[in-house]
Scaffold this motif. Structure first.
Motif, PDB file in Angstrom:
ATOM      1  N   ASP A   1       0.839  -1.192   0.000  1.00 27.31           N
ATOM      2  CA  ASP A   1       0.000   0.000   0.000  1.00 27.31           C
ATOM      3  C   ASP A   1       0.883   1.254   0.000  1.00 27.31           C
ATOM      4  OD1 ASP A   1      -1.872   2.065   0.632  1.00 27.31           O
ATOM      5  OD2 ASP A   1      -3.170   0.609   1.615  1.00 27.31           O
TER       6      ASP A   1
ATOM      7  N   TYR B   1      -5.312  -1.201  -6.019  1.00 23.25           N
ATOM      8  CA  TYR B   1      -6.029  -2.392  -5.573  1.00 23.25           C
ATOM      9  C   TYR B   1      -6.134  -3.444  -6.674  1.00 23.25           C
ATOM     10  CZ  TYR B   1     -10.287  -1.325  -8.218  1.00 23.25           C
ATOM     11  OH  TYR B   1     -11.190  -1.116  -9.226  1.00 23.25           O
TER      12      TYR B   1
ATOM     13  N   TYR C   1      -3.878   2.629   5.563  1.00 26.21           N
ATOM     14  CA  TYR C   1      -3.597   1.642   4.514  1.00 26.21           C
ATOM     15  C   TYR C   1      -4.900   1.103   3.934  1.00 26.21           C
ATOM     16  CZ  TYR C   1       0.851   1.890   6.971  1.00 26.21           C
ATOM     17  OH  TYR C   1       1.999   2.334   7.567  1.00 26.21           O
TER      18      TYR C   1
ATOM     19  N   THR D   1      -5.860   0.351   0.903  1.00 20.60           N
ATOM     20  CA  THR D   1      -5.781  -0.728  -0.098  1.00 20.60           C
ATOM     21  C   THR D   1      -5.461  -2.056   0.559  1.00 20.60           C
ATOM     22  OG1 THR D   1      -4.991   0.914  -1.699  1.00 20.60           O
ATOM     23  CG2 THR D   1      -4.789  -1.396  -2.312  1.00 20.60           C
TER      24      THR D   1
END
Length: 211
Positions: A90, A96, A129, A131
């Protein structure tokens, strides 16, 4: 080194003073160095190779490829458990849906990274964070085609390495054919100095099919 193409093993052992292993049969000796700006200017899809390790390096590599040219940028060489690894991916800015080709020997780790670590994370970690919490939905296990098949394909590329990829350079210098007690080559590579090389191998096995 000033040249953009040189024998890394010679440079590390003779110029930098690293100990010479005395082993023959290094696989990856010659390639070209490029700057980070040159790498960033390449308008090719960036994908990632991921080897796992909690005591050995959890090696992450960014890769761009076009035809028979391969461009490599080392991103991580620290050992990391799954949460620190997800946070690091991340932090490095992986989206993603980035394609990450990972060690097929760890399906549980791949699954957890794909579906996200929300249940293992605090509210503050989720904020920092997002993602890692959401999941890297396009992380996939590498095809299990064997080390020699992947290495053979890797050696067919013209290799370019981004400056600062120091651990990758050292692996290239030290990765060689295994030898028996009589010093005879076995035809197989050693199982050492291969964390980033394995991560690269995962990706080149799917080049032309997945990206």
């Amino acid at each position: 080194p000033q040249s953009d193409s040189y024998d890394l093993h010679y440079y590390l052992t003779e110029i930098e003073g690293h100990a010479n292993t005395g082993m023959k049969g290094q696989y990856i000796k010659k390639y070209k160095m490029i700057s980070n700006d040159e790498y960033n200017a390449l308008d090719y899809t960036e994908v990632y190779g991921q080897d796992f390790g909690t005591t050995s390096p959890a090696a992450t590599i960014a890769i761009k490829a076009k035809g028979n040219k391969l461009y490599l940028k080392e991103l991580n060489y620290l050992p990391l458990d799954i949460k620190p690894l997800a946070f690091n991916l991340d932090r490095l800015g992986l989206e993603y849906n980035a394609l990450i080709v990972a060690d097929c020997a760890e399906p549980d780790t791949i699954r957890d990274l794909r579906f996200g670590l929300t249940l293992q994370m605090s509210d503050e970690e989720i904020r920092l964070y997002p993602t890692a919490a959401r999941g890297f939905i396009n992380i996939r296990p590498a095809p299990d085609k064997g080390i020699k098949a992947g290495l053979t394909k890797l050696l067919g590329y013209e290799i370019h390495v981004v400056e600062g990829s120091d651990n990758l350079l050292k692996e290239f210098a030290m990765y060689c054919e295994a030898r028996d007690r009589n010093g005879i080559g076995t035809g197989n590579p050693i199982d050492d100095h291969n964390h980033l090389i394995d991560a690269i191998r995962y990706v080149v096995q799917v080049h032309g099919r997945w990206f």
